[in-house]
Design a protein around this motif. Structure first.
Motif, mmCIF file in Angstrom:
data_model
loop_
_atom_site.group_PDB
_atom_site.id
_atom_site.type_symbol
_atom_site.label_atom_id
_atom_site.label_comp_id
_atom_site.label_asym_id
_atom_site.label_seq_id
_atom_site.Cartn_x
_atom_site.Cartn_y
_atom_site.Cartn_z
ATOM 1 N N ASN A 1 0.805 -1.125 -0.016
ATOM 2 C CA ASN A 1 0.080 -0.041 0.056
ATOM 3 C C ASN A 1 0.806 1.222 -0.003
ATOM 4 O O ASN A 1 0.479 2.299 -0.680
ATOM 5 N N SER A 2 1.998 1.276 0.814
ATOM 6 C CA SER A 2 3.057 2.339 0.923
ATOM 7 C C SER A 2 3.587 2.401 -0.634
ATOM 8 O O SER A 2 3.637 3.756 -1.136
ATOM 9 N N LEU A 3 3.981 1.449 -1.361
ATOM 10 C CA LEU A 3 4.615 1.787 -2.838
ATOM 11 C C LEU A 3 3.404 2.199 -3.593
ATOM 12 O O LEU A 3 3.707 3.320 -4.529
ATOM 13 N N VAL A 4 2.213 1.766 -3.483
ATOM 14 C CA VAL A 4 1.019 2.117 -4.350
ATOM 15 C C VAL A 4 0.607 3.514 -4.124
ATOM 16 O O VAL A 4 0.704 4.491 -5.201
ATOM 17 N N ALA A 5 0.824 4.175 -2.911
ATOM 18 C CA ALA A 5 0.509 5.417 -2.426
ATOM 19 C C ALA A 5 1.744 6.389 -3.324
ATOM 20 O O ALA A 5 1.498 7.604 -3.790
ATOM 21 N N GLU A 6 2.843 5.791 -3.104
ATOM 22 C CA GLU A 6 3.993 6.928 -3.475
ATOM 23 C C GLU A 6 3.848 6.860 -5.166
ATOM 24 O O GLU A 6 4.184 7.699 -5.693
ATOM 25 N N LYS A 7 3.612 5.768 -5.739
ATOM 26 C CA LYS A 7 3.455 5.602 -7.115
ATOM 27 C C LYS A 7 2.273 6.808 -7.498
ATOM 28 O O LYS A 7 2.215 7.550 -8.502
ATOM 29 N N ALA A 8 1.015 6.805 -6.733
ATOM 30 C CA ALA A 8 0.060 7.650 -7.092
ATOM 31 C C ALA A 8 0.311 9.094 -6.990
ATOM 32 O O ALA A 8 -0.013 9.844 -7.514
ATOM 33 N N LYS A 9 1.322 9.394 -5.980
ATOM 34 C CA LYS A 9 1.600 10.578 -5.732
ATOM 35 C C LYS A 9 2.416 11.371 -6.674
ATOM 36 O O LYS A 9 2.421 12.439 -7.213
ATOM 37 N N LYS A 10 3.252 10.479 -7.210
ATOM 38 C CA LYS A 10 4.200 10.897 -8.433
ATOM 39 C C LYS A 10 3.405 11.282 -9.622
ATOM 40 O O LYS A 10 3.782 12.256 -10.297
ATOM 41 N N VAL A 11 2.278 10.606 -9.653
ATOM 42 C CA VAL A 11 1.588 11.086 -10.936
ATOM 43 C C VAL A 11 0.245 11.672 -10.790
ATOM 44 O O VAL A 11 -0.368 11.889 -11.732
ATOM 45 N N GLY A 12 0.096 11.991 -9.396
ATOM 46 C CA GLY A 12 -1.177 12.856 -9.447
ATOM 47 C C GLY A 12 -2.481 12.353 -9.259
ATOM 48 O O GLY A 12 -3.464 12.824 -9.321
ATOM 49 N N GLN A 13 -2.469 10.865 -8.952
ATOM 50 C CA GLN A 13 -3.487 10.014 -8.926
ATOM 51 C C GLN A 13 -3.992 9.694 -7.340
ATOM 52 O O GLN A 13 -3.000 9.417 -6.464
ATOM 53 N N LYS A 14 -5.276 9.678 -7.110
ATOM 54 C CA LYS A 14 -5.719 9.272 -5.830
ATOM 55 C C LYS A 14 -5.806 7.618 -5.685
ATOM 56 O O LYS A 14 -5.397 7.087 -4.495
ATOM 57 N N GLU A 15 -6.074 7.026 -6.714
ATOM 58 C CA GLU A 15 -6.076 5.434 -6.642
ATOM 59 C C GLU A 15 -5.682 4.823 -7.719
ATOM 60 O O GLU A 15 -5.598 5.304 -8.892
ATOM 61 N N PHE A 16 -5.157 3.383 -7.842
ATOM 62 C CA PHE A 16 -5.293 2.686 -8.935
ATOM 63 C C PHE A 16 -6.131 1.493 -8.708
ATOM 64 O O PHE A 16 -6.378 0.683 -7.620
ATOM 65 N N SER A 17 -6.278 0.815 -10.158
ATOM 66 C CA SER A 17 -7.027 -0.452 -10.104
ATOM 67 C C SER A 17 -5.917 -1.375 -9.829
ATOM 68 O O SER A 17 -5.071 -1.376 -10.487
ATOM 69 N N SER A 18 -6.341 -2.376 -9.120
ATOM 70 C CA SER A 18 -5.450 -3.388 -8.623
ATOM 71 C C SER A 18 -6.169 -4.819 -8.824
ATOM 72 O O SER A 18 -7.388 -4.937 -8.887
ATOM 73 N N LEU A 19 -5.407 -5.870 -9.254
ATOM 74 C CA LEU A 19 -5.790 -7.043 -9.233
ATOM 75 C C LEU A 19 -4.712 -7.987 -8.443
ATOM 76 O O LEU A 19 -3.551 -7.915 -8.506
ATOM 77 N N PHE A 20 -5.408 -9.038 -8.008
ATOM 78 C CA PHE A 20 -4.622 -10.033 -7.078
ATOM 79 C C PHE A 20 -4.683 -11.665 -7.713
ATOM 80 O O PHE A 20 -5.888 -11.907 -7.977
ATOM 81 N N PHE A 21 -3.704 -12.354 -7.589
ATOM 82 C CA PHE A 21 -3.397 -13.476 -8.203
ATOM 83 C C PHE A 21 -3.132 -14.507 -7.055
ATOM 84 O O PHE A 21 -2.289 -13.976 -6.367
ATOM 85 N N SER A 22 -3.760 -15.666 -6.675
ATOM 86 C CA SER A 22 -2.939 -16.791 -5.950
ATOM 87 C C SER A 22 -2.509 -17.822 -7.191
ATOM 88 O O SER A 22 -3.559 -18.211 -7.747
ATOM 89 N N PHE A 23 -1.404 -18.077 -7.176
ATOM 90 C CA PHE A 23 -0.852 -19.048 -8.242
ATOM 91 C C PHE A 23 -1.039 -20.684 -7.472
ATOM 92 O O PHE A 23 -0.052 -21.217 -8.018
ATOM 93 N N SER A 24 -2.079 -20.667 -6.799
ATOM 94 C CA SER A 24 -2.360 -21.927 -5.974
ATOM 95 C C SER A 24 -3.687 -21.973 -5.615
ATOM 96 O O SER A 24 -4.151 -20.937 -5.081
ATOM 97 N N GLN A 25 -4.219 -23.382 -5.280
ATOM 98 C CA GLN A 25 -5.447 -23.393 -4.446
ATOM 99 C C GLN A 25 -5.481 -24.032 -3.288
ATOM 100 O O GLN A 25 -6.112 -24.300 -2.647
#
Length: 219
Positions: A39-63
């Motif tokens: 979350n800190s990494l994403v917040a840093e990315k958002a701050k650099k480009v002037g966005q409040k939020e990014f669309s995220s996707l999560f994978f589990s490569f296993s069941q």
């Protein structure tokens, strides 16, 4: 080049043994810390480009429980968790990692995701990070990336090919987390075909799959 962060990590601690065990209390703590770091990494990315939020996707490569539970702990509210059968642990048994990466990126593009987080086993974080870096730069590492311990992995900037490590203890202590039970009550696992209210999609619903003769024991 994609303006995307690809984050691939190994699941959290699950005690001893090689069965389908859930995360231990320490494993949950690791994933909570890793979620803060991401979350800190994403917040840093958002701050650099002037966005409040990014669309995220999560994978589990296993069941396996420990992988799915790790993805649930990392998941941001309102985001999908995709569960596939890419549960390889040993580098020598991971078939065609470029094709695995292309499937992930293709589905991320389809969903408009700027942040992709993958939970995997064993050497998969290193292999996919190497593959992603080569995908962007057309250059291979001189040496393989190291095997990571539980709750650790790599971040690949899909715009530049830069690869950096990330771990469960790489976070600011400022963010407060809800108790695990309260978070889990808001994270249903639905195995039906995808719907707008679904947070978990099984591998059968997307073009993922493991060859019948695949090998390697998840770890």
């Amino acid at each position: 080049m994609r303006d995307m962060l690809l984050i691939i990590v190994r699941h959290g601690d699950y005690g001893s043994g090689y069965g389908d065990e859930p995360l231990s209390a320490f494993g949950i703590e690791q994933m909570q810390g890793l979620r803060k770091a991401i979350n800190s990494l994403v917040a840093e990315k958002a701050k650099k480009v002037g966005q409040k939020e990014f669309s995220s996707l999560f994978f589990s490569f296993s069941q396996l429980k420990r992988a799915i539970q790790s993805a649930q702990e990392l998941r941001r509210p309102g985001c999908y968790i995709i569960i596939t059968d890419e549960d390889y642990a040993s580098r020598r048994y991971i078939p065609e990692p470029k094709k695995i990466l292309e499937k992930v990126l293709g589905f991320a593009d389809h969903c408009g995701a700027s942040v992709v987080v993958i939970v995997a086993h064993g050497e998969m974080p290193a292999v996919i990070a190497e593959t992603a870096r080569e995908f962007v730069t057309q250059k291979k590492f001189r040496e393989n990336l190291p095997f990571v311990s539980k709750g650790r992995g790599f971040v690949v900037n899909m715009g530049t090919g830069e690869v950096t490590p990330i771990g469960w203890d790489d976070y600011s202590p400022d963010e407060k987390l809800l108790p695990a039970q309260e978070r889990e009550s808001n994270r249903p696992i639905i195995k039906a075909p995808p719907r707008n209210d679904q947070v978990v999609i099984k591998g059968d619903d997307i073009p993922f799959g493991k060859p019948a003769n695949s090998q390697g024991t998840p770890a």
